[in-house]
Design a protein around this motif. Structure first.
Motif, PDB file in Angstrom:
ATOM      1  N   ASP A  23       1.800  -6.325 -10.461  1.00  0.00           N
ATOM      2  CA  ASP A  23       2.414  -5.498  -9.432  1.00  0.00           C
ATOM      3  C   ASP A  23       1.493  -5.457  -8.211  1.00  0.00           C
ATOM      4  OD1 ASP A  23       0.381  -3.668  -9.989  1.00  0.00           O
ATOM      5  OD2 ASP A  23       1.711  -2.149 -10.838  1.00  0.00           O
ATOM      6  N   ASN A  24       1.839  -4.686  -7.206  1.00  0.00           N
ATOM      7  CA  ASN A  24       1.056  -4.632  -5.971  1.00  0.00           C
ATOM      8  C   ASN A  24      -0.347  -4.071  -6.157  1.00  0.00           C
ATOM      9  OD1 ASN A  24       3.152  -5.728  -4.499  1.00  0.00           O
ATOM     10  ND2 ASN A  24       3.983  -3.746  -3.926  1.00  0.00           N
ATOM     11  N   LEU A  25      -0.580  -3.357  -7.244  1.00  0.00           N
ATOM     12  CA  LEU A  25      -1.899  -2.787  -7.522  1.00  0.00           C
ATOM     13  C   LEU A  25      -2.700  -3.620  -8.516  1.00  0.00           C
ATOM     14  CD1 LEU A  25      -0.873   0.973  -7.701  1.00  0.00           C
ATOM     15  CD2 LEU A  25      -1.868  -0.277  -5.776  1.00  0.00           C
ATOM     16  N   GLY A  26      -2.127  -4.732  -8.982  1.00  0.00           N
ATOM     17  CA  GLY A  26      -2.816  -5.629  -9.894  1.00  0.00           C
ATOM     18  C   GLY A  26      -2.556  -5.376 -11.362  1.00  0.00           C
ATOM     19  N   ALA A  27      -1.724  -4.394 -11.688  1.00  0.00           N
ATOM     20  CA  ALA A  27      -1.384  -4.126 -13.088  1.00  0.00           C
ATOM     21  C   ALA A  27      -0.265  -5.066 -13.527  1.00  0.00           C
ATOM     22  CB  ALA A  27      -0.925  -2.673 -13.247  1.00  0.00           C
TER      23      ALA A  27
END
Length: 57
Positions: A23-27
């Motif tokens: 996702d956009n946060l790296g998760a």
């Protein structure tokens, strides 16, 4: 910038085999935007999106 490791952009989930990506946060998240895995009958599983471990010989 976040390190992405050695996984491809899209991978199979190690728990439920559905496609996962970051996702956009790296998760890691499933392609259908769910973090939680689903079992074979579609119910929620106790695991969350995580890529398969690709073993290179």
């Amino acid at each position: 910038m976040t390190a992405t490791g050695c996984w491809p952009r899209v991978s199979r989930c190690r728990w439920c085999t559905r496609p996962v990506l970051r996702d956009n946060l790296g998760a890691w998240i499933h392609l259908d935007l769910a973090y939680v895995c689903r079992d074979v009958s579609g119910g929620l599983a106790p695991t969350t999106a995580e890529p398969e471990v690709n073993r290179r010989g």
